[in-house]
Motif scaffolding. Structure first.
Motif, PDB file in Angstrom:
ATOM      1  N   ALA A  97       0.821  -1.214   0.000  1.00 43.16           N
ATOM      2  CA  ALA A  97       0.000   0.000   0.000  1.00 43.16           C
ATOM      3  C   ALA A  97       0.854   1.264   0.000  1.00 43.16           C
ATOM      4  CB  ALA A  97      -0.956  -0.010   1.190  1.00 43.16           C
ATOM      5  N   PHE A  98       1.827   1.310  -0.906  1.00 38.73           N
ATOM      6  CA  PHE A  98       2.664   2.515  -0.987  1.00 38.73           C
ATOM      7  C   PHE A  98       1.802   3.716  -1.377  1.00 38.73           C
ATOM      8  CE2 PHE A  98       3.115   0.204  -5.085  1.00 38.73           C
ATOM      9  CZ  PHE A  98       2.527   1.125  -5.938  1.00 38.73           C
ATOM     10  N   PRO A  99       2.190   4.915  -0.952  1.00 39.05           N
ATOM     11  CA  PRO A  99       1.410   6.101  -1.320  1.00 39.05           C
ATOM     12  C   PRO A  99       1.518   6.389  -2.812  1.00 39.05           C
ATOM     13  CG  PRO A  99       3.419   6.734  -0.155  1.00 39.05           C
ATOM     14  CD  PRO A  99       3.321   5.244  -0.067  1.00 39.05           C
ATOM     15  N   VAL A 100       0.403   6.614  -3.456  1.00 37.95           N
ATOM     16  CA  VAL A 100       0.381   6.877  -4.889  1.00 37.95           C
ATOM     17  C   VAL A 100       1.043   8.213  -5.196  1.00 37.95           C
ATOM     18  CG1 VAL A 100      -1.103   7.156  -6.913  1.00 37.95           C
ATOM     19  CG2 VAL A 100      -1.765   5.594  -5.086  1.00 37.95           C
ATOM     20  N   VAL A 101       0.814   9.185  -4.315  1.00 33.48           N
ATOM     21  CA  VAL A 101       1.341  10.535  -4.504  1.00 33.48           C
ATOM     22  C   VAL A 101       1.899  11.038  -3.184  1.00 33.48           C
ATOM     23  CG1 VAL A 101       0.653  12.947  -4.861  1.00 33.48           C
ATOM     24  CG2 VAL A 101      -0.179  11.205  -6.414  1.00 33.48           C
ATOM     25  N   LEU A 102       3.006  11.752  -3.257  1.00 32.32           N
ATOM     26  CA  LEU A 102       3.559  12.454  -2.104  1.00 32.32           C
ATOM     27  C   LEU A 102       3.643  13.937  -2.443  1.00 32.32           C
ATOM     28  CD1 LEU A 102       6.451  10.021  -1.135  1.00 32.32           C
ATOM     29  CD2 LEU A 102       4.393  10.461   0.215  1.00 32.32           C
ATOM     30  N   TYR A 103       3.146  14.765  -1.527  1.00 32.95           N
ATOM     31  CA  TYR A 103       3.299  16.206  -1.646  1.00 32.95           C
ATOM     32  C   TYR A 103       4.457  16.593  -0.732  1.00 32.95           C
ATOM     33  CZ  TYR A 103      -1.495  15.600  -3.314  1.00 32.95           C
ATOM     34  OH  TYR A 103      -2.608  15.171  -3.988  1.00 32.95           O
ATOM     35  N   TYR A 104       5.365  17.424  -1.218  1.00 31.35           N
ATOM     36  CA  TYR A 104       6.525  17.726  -0.378  1.00 31.35           C
ATOM     37  C   TYR A 104       7.045  19.141  -0.565  1.00 31.35           C
ATOM     38  CZ  TYR A 104       9.693  16.924  -4.398  1.00 31.35           C
ATOM     39  OH  TYR A 104      10.357  16.995  -5.606  1.00 31.35           O
ATOM     40  N   LYS A 105       7.768  19.600   0.459  1.00 28.79           N
ATOM     41  CA  LYS A 105       8.508  20.855   0.425  1.00 28.79           C
ATOM     42  C   LYS A 105       9.905  20.592   0.972  1.00 28.79           C
ATOM     43  CE  LYS A 105       5.093  24.575   0.799  1.00 28.79           C
ATOM     44  NZ  LYS A 105       4.704  25.776   1.582  1.00 28.79           N
ATOM     45  N   GLY A 106      10.876  21.292   0.418  1.00 26.90           N
ATOM     46  CA  GLY A 106      12.252  21.097   0.828  1.00 26.90           C
ATOM     47  C   GLY A 106      13.048  20.423  -0.276  1.00 26.90           C
ATOM     48  N   ARG A 107      14.163  19.838   0.097  1.00 26.91           N
ATOM     49  CA  ARG A 107      15.025  19.189  -0.884  1.00 26.91           C
ATOM     50  C   ARG A 107      14.812  17.682  -0.843  1.00 26.91           C
ATOM     51  NH1 ARG A 107      20.079  16.855  -0.667  1.00 26.91           N
ATOM     52  NH2 ARG A 107      20.436  17.531   1.497  1.00 26.91           N
ATOM     53  N   LEU A 108      14.538  17.097  -1.996  1.00 22.81           N
ATOM     54  CA  LEU A 108      14.330  15.657  -2.092  1.00 22.81           C
ATOM     55  C   LEU A 108      15.659  14.986  -2.431  1.00 22.81           C
ATOM     56  CD1 LEU A 108      12.251  13.304  -2.128  1.00 22.81           C
ATOM     57  CD2 LEU A 108      12.093  13.661  -4.602  1.00 22.81           C
ATOM     58  N   PRO A 109      16.251  14.262  -1.478  1.00 18.83           N
ATOM     59  CA  PRO A 109      17.527  13.586  -1.756  1.00 18.83           C
ATOM     60  C   PRO A 109      17.292  12.238  -2.428  1.00 18.83           C
ATOM     61  CG  PRO A 109      16.891  13.151   0.492  1.00 18.83           C
ATOM     62  CD  PRO A 109      15.790  14.012  -0.107  1.00 18.83           C
ATOM     63  N   ASP A 110      18.368  11.572  -2.771  1.00 19.08           N
ATOM     64  CA  ASP A 110      18.274  10.188  -3.237  1.00 19.08           C
ATOM     65  C   ASP A 110      18.125   9.316  -1.990  1.00 19.08           C
ATOM     66  OD1 ASP A 110      18.513   7.663  -4.242  1.00 19.08           O
ATOM     67  OD2 ASP A 110      20.323   8.027  -5.410  1.00 19.08           O
ATOM     68  N   ILE A 111      16.891   9.089  -1.603  1.00 23.66           N
ATOM     69  CA  ILE A 111      16.628   8.389  -0.341  1.00 23.66           C
ATOM     70  C   ILE A 111      17.204   6.983  -0.359  1.00 23.66           C
ATOM     71  CG2 ILE A 111      14.763   7.406   1.072  1.00 23.66           C
ATOM     72  CD1 ILE A 111      13.172   9.956   0.481  1.00 23.66           C
ATOM     73  N   ASP A 112      17.133   6.311  -1.498  1.00 24.85           N
ATOM     74  CA  ASP A 112      17.628   4.939  -1.572  1.00 24.85           C
ATOM     75  C   ASP A 112      19.134   4.843  -1.373  1.00 24.85           C
ATOM     76  OD1 ASP A 112      15.108   3.722  -2.126  1.00 24.85           O
ATOM     77  OD2 ASP A 112      15.233   4.482  -4.170  1.00 24.85           O
ATOM     78  N   ASP A 113      19.846   5.937  -1.572  1.00 25.09           N
ATOM     79  CA  ASP A 113      21.299   5.941  -1.438  1.00 25.09           C
ATOM     80  C   ASP A 113      21.744   6.406  -0.063  1.00 25.09           C
ATOM     81  OD1 ASP A 113      23.898   5.509  -2.638  1.00 25.09           O
ATOM     82  OD2 ASP A 113      24.144   7.690  -2.680  1.00 25.09           O
ATOM     83  N   ASN A 114      20.800   6.636   0.832  1.00 28.81           N
ATOM     84  CA  ASN A 114      21.109   7.121   2.175  1.00 28.81           C
ATOM     85  C   ASN A 114      20.672   6.125   3.235  1.00 28.81           C
ATOM     86  OD1 ASN A 114      22.072  10.173   2.378  1.00 28.81           O
ATOM     87  ND2 ASN A 114      20.726  10.006   0.596  1.00 28.81           N
ATOM     88  N   LEU A 115      21.355   6.137   4.354  1.00 25.69           N
ATOM     89  CA  LEU A 115      20.934   5.372   5.514  1.00 25.69           C
ATOM     90  C   LEU A 115      19.911   6.210   6.271  1.00 25.69           C
ATOM     91  CD1 LEU A 115      21.092   3.017   7.490  1.00 25.69           C
ATOM     92  CD2 LEU A 115      23.008   4.177   8.603  1.00 25.69           C
ATOM     93  N   CYS A 116      18.667   5.785   6.231  1.00 31.87           N
ATOM     94  CA  CYS A 116      17.581   6.514   6.882  1.00 31.87           C
ATOM     95  C   CYS A 116      17.134   5.756   8.128  1.00 31.87           C
ATOM     96  CB  CYS A 116      16.412   6.703   5.924  1.00 31.87           C
ATOM     97  SG  CYS A 116      16.789   7.683   4.461  1.00 31.87           S
ATOM     98  N   ILE A 117      17.128   6.446   9.243  1.00 33.23           N
ATOM     99  CA  ILE A 117      16.713   5.860  10.512  1.00 33.23           C
ATOM    100  C   ILE A 117      15.474   6.592  11.010  1.00 33.23           C
ATOM    101  CG2 ILE A 117      17.379   5.298  12.882  1.00 33.23           C
ATOM    102  CD1 ILE A 117      19.097   3.915  10.768  1.00 33.23           C
TER     103      ILE A 117
END
Length: 428
Positions: A97-117
């Protein structure tokens, strides 16, 4: 027209947290193709049930609300990211059930290339919890980790602030529209996150924060991350919903130990007893991912770095108790609903016995969730109406529990207030 228009339309038609768009995108090429489909095509091509109300919206072909949303975003510097955009995180695309759309503000990084905790916890934190969240986030950020949370009061806010003070990158996921501030006291924090990080939500602009939005939102917090760290939580904390969701997404769960006499530590201490990795230093988490993200994180900055001999003790934590949970998590990942079409992948499935499954679920689920799961497991070949669930629970408690089990991916909702156990649990 912008391709985003049709994804916004699809998200509005199905609703936040729905697994239906995921299934539809496995049948049709993209959202525009879904928009163009007629009722007969849905009935002919879709081997799954579609609620009558949702089907009506899919067939109405009304783009007016979607056009208004796009216009609002253009005027208010809000970016739109649809699930088929190449910038959309693959990590998030792979959750149920991934979100179909994301609304965002700010800088979108390459999330897959980062360690996110992800760092989550109670809103009513103690001074101990506040300091732990702030200092751990600060240390994790100093080593290059991205901190993900929900900008709620309490632990969430402390984690965001600890990350920002260190100059790190933080992501706040809202349970309301991108134009709403919740809580309002966090207006300055939100502005700072937009300046130095990223805020995002799947809820359309104008959506007010409501209680049932946050459990739905939590799957995005854990879905963006490799691991979830619960800092302080009592036995009913919403942070435990994030932890459970993370487990069903195949994420690692960690917890900060707390005072055994504090109710705010019941949830975290129970996680540690049953399945979670114990965290007292950033090194406890970073050492697990150093080999994967050596280009992003600098583990040498941790306070624990020069005392690696002690770290060997952590490796022996509760391996026996975690074994059943880990097997279940792997099995769910390998047998769960296919992210495109909802089909079952029956290759390379590790064997997990019924006793192992029930043992793991008893760790993962609370008593109410477990009672209802057992009803669905007993009648796993049938769909069950909500009126058939006869337990010593109020109607609202039953409905809330069904909602959580659906978020976890354990059950699936059907038209007419019916539910059935998900295929991934039938085939365990």
């Amino acid at each position: 027209m912008s391709g985003d228009l049709y994804y916004i339309w699809l998200s509005l038609a199905c609703g936040a947290g729905s697994a239906l768009p995921q299934k539809l995108l496995g049948v049709f090429e993209n959202a525009e193709d879904i928009y163009s489909a007629l009722k007969e095509e849905f009935e002919e091509k879709c081997a799954f049930d579609i609620d009558g109300g949702v089907l009506g919206r899919l067939c109405a072909k009304d783009l007016s609300d979607s056009e208004k949303i796009l216009e609002f975003c253009a005027k208010n510097n809000v970016s739109v990211l649809n699930c088929d955009n190449k910038l959309y995180p693959k990590r998030l695309r792979n959750i149920r059930a991934f979100p179909v759309v994301l609304y965002y503000k700010g800088r979108l990084p390459d999330i897959d290339d980062n360690l996110c905790i992800s760092m989550v916890g109670t809103r009513k934190m103690t001074d101990y919890g506040k300091r732990a969240a702030y200092e751990l986030a600060r240390e994790l950020a100093s080593c290059g980790a991205v901190i993900v949370s929900g900008m709620a009061e309490g632990i969430d806010s402390a984690a965001h602030k600890g990350c920002l003070i260190e100059g790190g990158f933080t992501i706040a996921v809202f349970g309301c529209g991108i134009d709403k501030v919740y809580p309002y006291e966090n207006k300055r924090l939100m502005d700072k996150i937009i300046e130095k990080g990223l805020i995002m939500t799947e809820y359309q602009p104008g959506t007010e924060p409501k209680g049932f939005h946050f459990p739905v939102r939590n799957r995005i917090i854990s879905g963006l991350s490799q691991a979830v760290l619960v800092v302080e939580a009592d036995y009913r904390s919403g942070a435990l919903i994030t932890a459970k969701t993370a487990l069903f997404q195949g994420r690692e769960i960690y917890a900060v130990p707390g005072n055994i006499n504090s109710k705010n530590s019941i949830g975290t201490n129970n996680l540690i007893k049953n399945q979670a990795g114990l965290v007292t230093e950033a090194y406890d988490i970073l050492s697990e991912y150093e080999h994967l993200y050596s280009h992003r994180i600098n583990i040498g900055k941790t306070k624990y770095h020069n005392n690696k001999n002690n770290y060997a003790l952590k490796k022996d934590r509760d391996k026996n108790k975690r074994e059943a949970v880990n097997k279940l998590s792997e099995k769910i990942k390998n047998t769960g609903d296919n992210n495109n079409a909802g089909q079952i992948n029956k290759t390379n499935m590790p064997e997990v016995s019924l006793s192992e499954k029930l043992s793991a679920l008893k760790i993962i689920l609370n008593n109410s969730e477990m009672k209802i799961f057992e009803i669905f497991h007993e009648k796993r070949d049938s769909k069950i109406h909500t009126d058939e669930i006869k337990l010593d629970m109020s109607v609202s408690e039953v409905m809330n529990t069904l909602t959580f089990l659906e978020i976890y991916g354990i059950i699936t909702s059907l038209p007419g207030d019916y539910y059935k156990i998900s295929d991934s649990f039938i085939n365990l």
